[in-house]
Each structure stands twice: as structure tokens, then as C-alpha cells.
Motif scaffolding. Structure first.
Motif, short mmCIF file in Angstrom:
data_model
loop_
_atom_site.label_atom_id
_atom_site.label_comp_id
_atom_site.label_asym_id
_atom_site.label_seq_id
_atom_site.Cartn_x
_atom_site.Cartn_y
_atom_site.Cartn_z
N GLN A 1 10.10 16.84 12.83
CA GLN A 1 9.16 17.70 12.00
C GLN A 1 8.46 17.01 11.11
N ASN A 2 7.19 17.62 10.74
CA ASN A 2 6.40 17.41 9.49
C ASN A 2 6.49 15.59 9.29
N LEU A 3 5.95 14.85 10.19
CA LEU A 3 6.19 13.36 10.10
C LEU A 3 4.59 13.27 9.27
N GLU A 4 4.86 12.31 8.15
CA GLU A 4 3.73 12.15 7.43
C GLU A 4 3.83 10.46 6.90
N LEU A 5 2.60 9.88 6.84
CA LEU A 5 2.35 8.58 6.53
C LEU A 5 1.45 8.59 5.30
N GLY B 1 -0.36 -5.10 -18.22
CA GLY B 1 -0.39 -4.24 -16.98
C GLY B 1 0.00 -4.88 -15.74
N ALA B 2 0.32 -3.89 -14.87
CA ALA B 2 0.77 -4.63 -13.53
C ALA B 2 -0.18 -4.83 -12.65
N PRO B 3 -0.20 -5.96 -11.89
CA PRO B 3 -1.36 -6.58 -11.09
C PRO B 3 -1.35 -5.39 -9.87
N ARG B 4 -2.41 -5.66 -8.93
CA ARG B 4 -2.70 -4.72 -7.69
C ARG B 4 -1.14 -4.70 -7.05
N GLN B 5 -0.95 -3.35 -6.61
CA GLN B 5 0.25 -3.08 -5.92
C GLN B 5 -0.11 -2.28 -4.57
N PHE B 6 0.64 -2.64 -3.58
CA PHE B 6 0.49 -1.76 -2.16
C PHE B 6 1.73 -1.19 -1.99
N PHE B 7 1.70 0.32 -1.71
CA PHE B 7 2.97 1.00 -1.23
C PHE B 7 2.56 1.96 -0.05
N GLY B 8 3.51 1.92 0.63
CA GLY B 8 3.48 2.80 2.08
C GLY B 8 4.67 3.54 2.21
N SER B 9 4.58 4.66 2.67
CA SER B 9 5.75 5.25 3.05
C SER B 9 5.67 6.10 4.22
N VAL B 10 7.02 6.49 4.96
CA VAL B 10 7.06 7.46 5.96
C VAL B 10 8.07 8.48 5.69
N ARG B 11 7.55 9.56 6.14
CA ARG B 11 8.39 10.91 5.95
C ARG B 11 8.50 11.54 7.08
N ALA B 12 9.66 12.05 7.24
CA ALA B 12 9.98 13.11 8.43
C ALA B 12 11.01 13.94 8.29
N GLU B 13 11.14 15.16 8.74
CA GLU B 13 12.29 16.06 8.64
C GLU B 13 12.73 16.16 10.24
N SER C 1 -5.43 6.27 -2.59
CA SER C 1 -4.48 6.82 -1.68
C SER C 1 -4.86 7.45 -0.70
N MET C 2 -4.33 7.56 0.73
CA MET C 2 -4.56 8.22 1.70
C MET C 2 -3.26 8.64 2.48
N ARG C 3 -3.36 9.76 3.16
CA ARG C 3 -2.07 10.26 3.79
C ARG C 3 -2.36 11.14 5.13
N TYR C 4 -1.66 10.98 6.09
CA TYR C 4 -1.92 11.73 7.11
C TYR C 4 -0.64 12.58 7.64
N LYS C 5 -0.61 13.85 7.78
CA LYS C 5 0.30 14.59 8.10
C LYS C 5 0.17 14.85 9.81
N PHE C 6 1.26 14.43 10.48
CA PHE C 6 1.14 14.76 12.00
C PHE C 6 1.78 16.21 12.41
#
Length: 119
Positions: A69-73, A106-118, A50-55
């Protein structure tokens, strides 16, 4: 029955300013599928990334984005090595001997991405 003799979990993480990343690994040793132990489910390793960046306040990048405010990818990969494994067993009970085909893969390889903002 259905319990491994050994389970191991580890995690490595790194953070710098608004960026953070981690990799997790877990190991499960072989498990008995039958009461007599003649049928076994093989051991496996699983890894997740996992990786995340908070702008933060977007107004410092462009005045027109100041309302955000608080944009996060974030981006995550589960089962990083696409491991084939038995996750659950004994759904229909356990046989005395042999293999009753009572397990779930079990589940195979899975990719998830998200964008969060206030706002």
C-alpha cells in the motif's frame, strides 16, 4: 559579526495527482569574518530540487502486488548548482583583524533517493 545583511528564501512547487516537484532557492549576502570588517566571506545562492510520485494501492497495477500500500518514490538534489560556499564561521572565535581561518565549507552537490511502502 557573522550575520548577513540580507537573506532570501523562495520556493516553487507543482503537484498533479500523485506527482509533485519543487525547487527551492536561498541567498545569503556576504558576512564579516573579523571585528573590523577587513575580512569577509562572500555571498552565495543555493538551490535544491525534489520530486516525488505516490503510486497508492499497488493492487490496481498488478493483483500480485496488492499486499503493498502507498508506494512512494522520491528523488532529491541538494546544492543543485554545486556551489562552493562557507556554511559556518567563527568556530574558533573571530579575529580583531585579518583572517583566522575559522570556518567550515558547505556540502557539495548531493543526490538522495528513497522508496517508501506500507505492508
Amino acid at each position: 559579526m557573522a550575520y548577513p545583511r540580507l537573506m532570501y528564501k523562495s520556493s516553487l512547487s507543482y503537484a498533479y495527482k500523485g506527482f509533485d516537484t519543487s525547487i527551492d532557492a536561498s541567498y545569503m549576502s556576504q558576512r564579516n569574518l573579523s571585528y573590523t570588517g577587513d575580512a569577509k566571506v562572500p555571498s552565495y545562492w543555493l538551490a535544491n530540487f525534489s520530486m516525488r510520485y505516490k503510486f497508492g494501492n499497488m493492487g490496481k497495477y498488478a493483483h500480485s502486488l496488492g499486499f503493498m500500500q502507498n508506494l512512494e518514490l522520491s528523488f532529491n538534489v541538494y546544492n543543485l548548482t554545486n556551489q562552493f560556499y562557507v556554511s559556518t564561521m567563527g568556530e574558533n572565535g573571530f579575529p580583531l583583524s585579518g583572517d583566522a581561518q575559522s570556518f567550515l565549507l558547505g556540502a557539495p552537490r548531493q543526490f538522495f533517493g528513497s522508496v517508501r511502502a506500507e505492508f
